[in-house]
Design an enzyme around this catalytic site. Structure first.
Site, PDB file in Angstrom:
ATOM      1  CB  SER A 124       7.264  -6.467   3.200  1.00 10.80           C
ATOM      2  OG  SER A 124       7.076  -6.426   2.377  1.00 10.80           O
ATOM      3  CG  ASN A 126       4.570   6.529   2.917  1.00 10.86           C
ATOM      4  OD1 ASN A 126       4.449   7.219   2.745  1.00 10.86           O
ATOM      5  ND2 ASN A 126       5.952   5.869   2.713  1.00 10.86           N
ATOM      6  CD1 TRP A 127      -0.879   5.620   6.096  1.00 13.58           C
ATOM      7  CD2 TRP A 127      -2.769   7.464   6.226  1.00 13.58           C
ATOM      8  NE1 TRP A 127      -1.316   5.715   7.183  1.00 13.58           N
ATOM      9  CE2 TRP A 127      -2.619   6.451   6.917  1.00 13.58           C
ATOM     10  CE3 TRP A 127      -3.904   8.911   5.037  1.00 13.58           C
ATOM     11  CZ2 TRP A 127      -3.842   7.744   7.749  1.00 13.58           C
ATOM     12  CZ3 TRP A 127      -4.330   9.311   6.267  1.00 13.58           C
ATOM     13  CH2 TRP A 127      -4.517   8.166   7.618  1.00 13.58           C
ATOM     14  CD  GLU A 149       7.160   3.422  -3.097  1.00 16.89           C
ATOM     15  OE1 GLU A 149       6.037   4.487  -2.508  1.00 16.89           O
ATOM     16  OE2 GLU A 149       6.840   2.006  -2.646  1.00 16.89           O
ATOM     17  N   GLY A 160       4.125   0.719   5.015  1.00 18.68           N
ATOM     18  CA  GLY A 160       3.412   0.732   3.891  1.00 18.68           C
ATOM     19  C   GLY A 160       2.124   0.325   4.110  1.00 18.68           C
ATOM     20  N   GLY A 161       2.081  -0.960   3.140  1.00 15.48           N
ATOM     21  CA  GLY A 161       0.402  -1.060   2.680  1.00 15.48           C
ATOM     22  C   GLY A 161      -0.605  -1.566   4.114  1.00 15.48           C
ATOM     23  N   GLY A 209       6.450  -3.397  -0.062  1.00 19.23           N
ATOM     24  CA  GLY A 209       5.527  -3.993  -1.049  1.00 19.23           C
ATOM     25  C   GLY A 209       5.591  -5.271  -1.796  1.00 19.23           C
TER      26      GLY A 209
HETATM   27  P1  PGA Z   1       5.247  -1.473   3.185  1.00 18.41           P
HETATM   28  O1  PGA Z   1       5.848  -0.073   2.913  1.00 18.41           O
HETATM   29  O2  PGA Z   1       5.219  -1.676   4.210  1.00 18.41           O
HETATM   30  O3  PGA Z   1       4.040  -1.913   2.331  1.00 18.41           O
HETATM   31  O4  PGA Z   1       6.646  -2.410   1.880  1.00 18.41           O
HETATM   32  C1  PGA Z   1       7.035   0.515   3.245  1.00 18.41           C
HETATM   33  C2  PGA Z   1       7.536   1.930   2.440  1.00 18.41           C
HETATM   34  O5  PGA Z   1       7.283   2.013   1.202  1.00 18.41           O
HETATM   35  O6  PGA Z   1       7.530   2.623   3.653  1.00 18.41           O
END
Ligand code: PGA
Length: 251
Positions: free
Chosen positions: A213, A9-10, A97, A234-235, A173
């Site tokens: 994470s 997920n960018w 989000e 994500g990250g 995150g």
């Molecule tokens: P993260 O995000 O890996 O940066 O914690 C995951 C997500 O929101 O899908």
């Protein structure tokens, strides 16, 4: 029997040039990945360019959201058919989000999921509790509510187009991943709940991804859990080498 899914997920990152460069670097690093579905979810504006860049590779595309109407006077929205037209096979719906900052509710998530499936997309359906809810021992109540609300009116057949992503909000995150045991406990509860809603056979088929994470260092332990079928990243999906290391977790 459940093919793992690793999805990136960018979020609100990467302009056209950066996005094309990222998949250009990623494709050779994951081209030998077997028995894993690889998905990336860029912002809407770069989908067409990324679709061209991944054509012929094993990387598939997802939108980060969609609206429930196919067309009309809905300024700023993007429909399932338009995502397909841009090259997407999947769409993320109900990310925390979107629930937190854009007023997404179980009801809007449900309308979007139904429209996306009708429009021929597979759905990455996100659920997860906040830290406050976990500390108040409400995790299971919240997960059950999000599952039954988000999947209201969805048939057993339609459920085959759904991938659930369990993302505890406190782990997104923050660098604070759920422990393997915490994640497995939630995944097992999710599968049990799905079994109650749609029968054991369907629940045994559905992929449940963990998100929050995820990094190359923790993917192996997570994937060793019986009810964890992949990850929504994500990250660590914003760099080719770290995302490839997660995709190639078994190697
Ligand atoms: P993260 O995000 O890996 O940066 O914690 C995951 C997500 O929101 O899908």
């Amino acid at each position: 029997m459940r093919t793992p899914v690793i999805a990136g997920n960018w979020k609100l990152y990467k302009t056209t040039g950066e996005a094309v460069e990222l998949v250009g670097n990623l494709a050779p690093l994951v081209k030998h990945a077997r028995d894993v579905e690889i998905i990336v979810a860029p912002v809407f504006t770069v989908l067409g360019s990324v679709a061209k860049a991944v054509a012929g590779s094993n990387i598939r595309l997802a939108g980060q959201d969609c609206f429930w109407e196919e067309e009309g006077a809905y300024t700023g929205e993007v429909s399932p058919g338009m995502l397909r037209d841009a090259g997407c096979s999947h769409v993320i719906i109900g990310h925390s989000e979107r629930r937190q900052y854009f007023g997404e509710t179980d009801e809007t998530v449900n309308r979007k999921i139904r429209a996306a499936i009708d429009g021929g997309l597979s759905v990455l359906f996100c659920i997860g509790e906040t830290l406050e809810e976990r500390e108040a021992d409400k995790t299971f109540v919240i997960l059950k509510k999000q599952l039954s609300g988000g999947l209201a009116g969805i048939t057993r057949e339609q459920l085959d187009s759904v991938i659930v992503a369990y993302e505890p909000v406190w782990a997104i995150g923050t660098g604070r991943t759920a422990s393997d045991g915490q994640a497995q406990e939630a995944h097992s509860f999710i599968r049990e709940t799905l079994s109650g809603l749609h029968g054991k056979e369907t629940a045994d088929r559905i992929r449940i991804l963990y998100g929050g994470s995820v990094k190359p260092e923790n993917i192996k332990g997570l994937m060793a859990q019986p009810d964890i079928d992949g990850a929504l990243v994500g990250g660590a999906s914003l760099k080719a080498d770290s995302f490839a290391a997660i995709v190639n977790f078994a190697g």
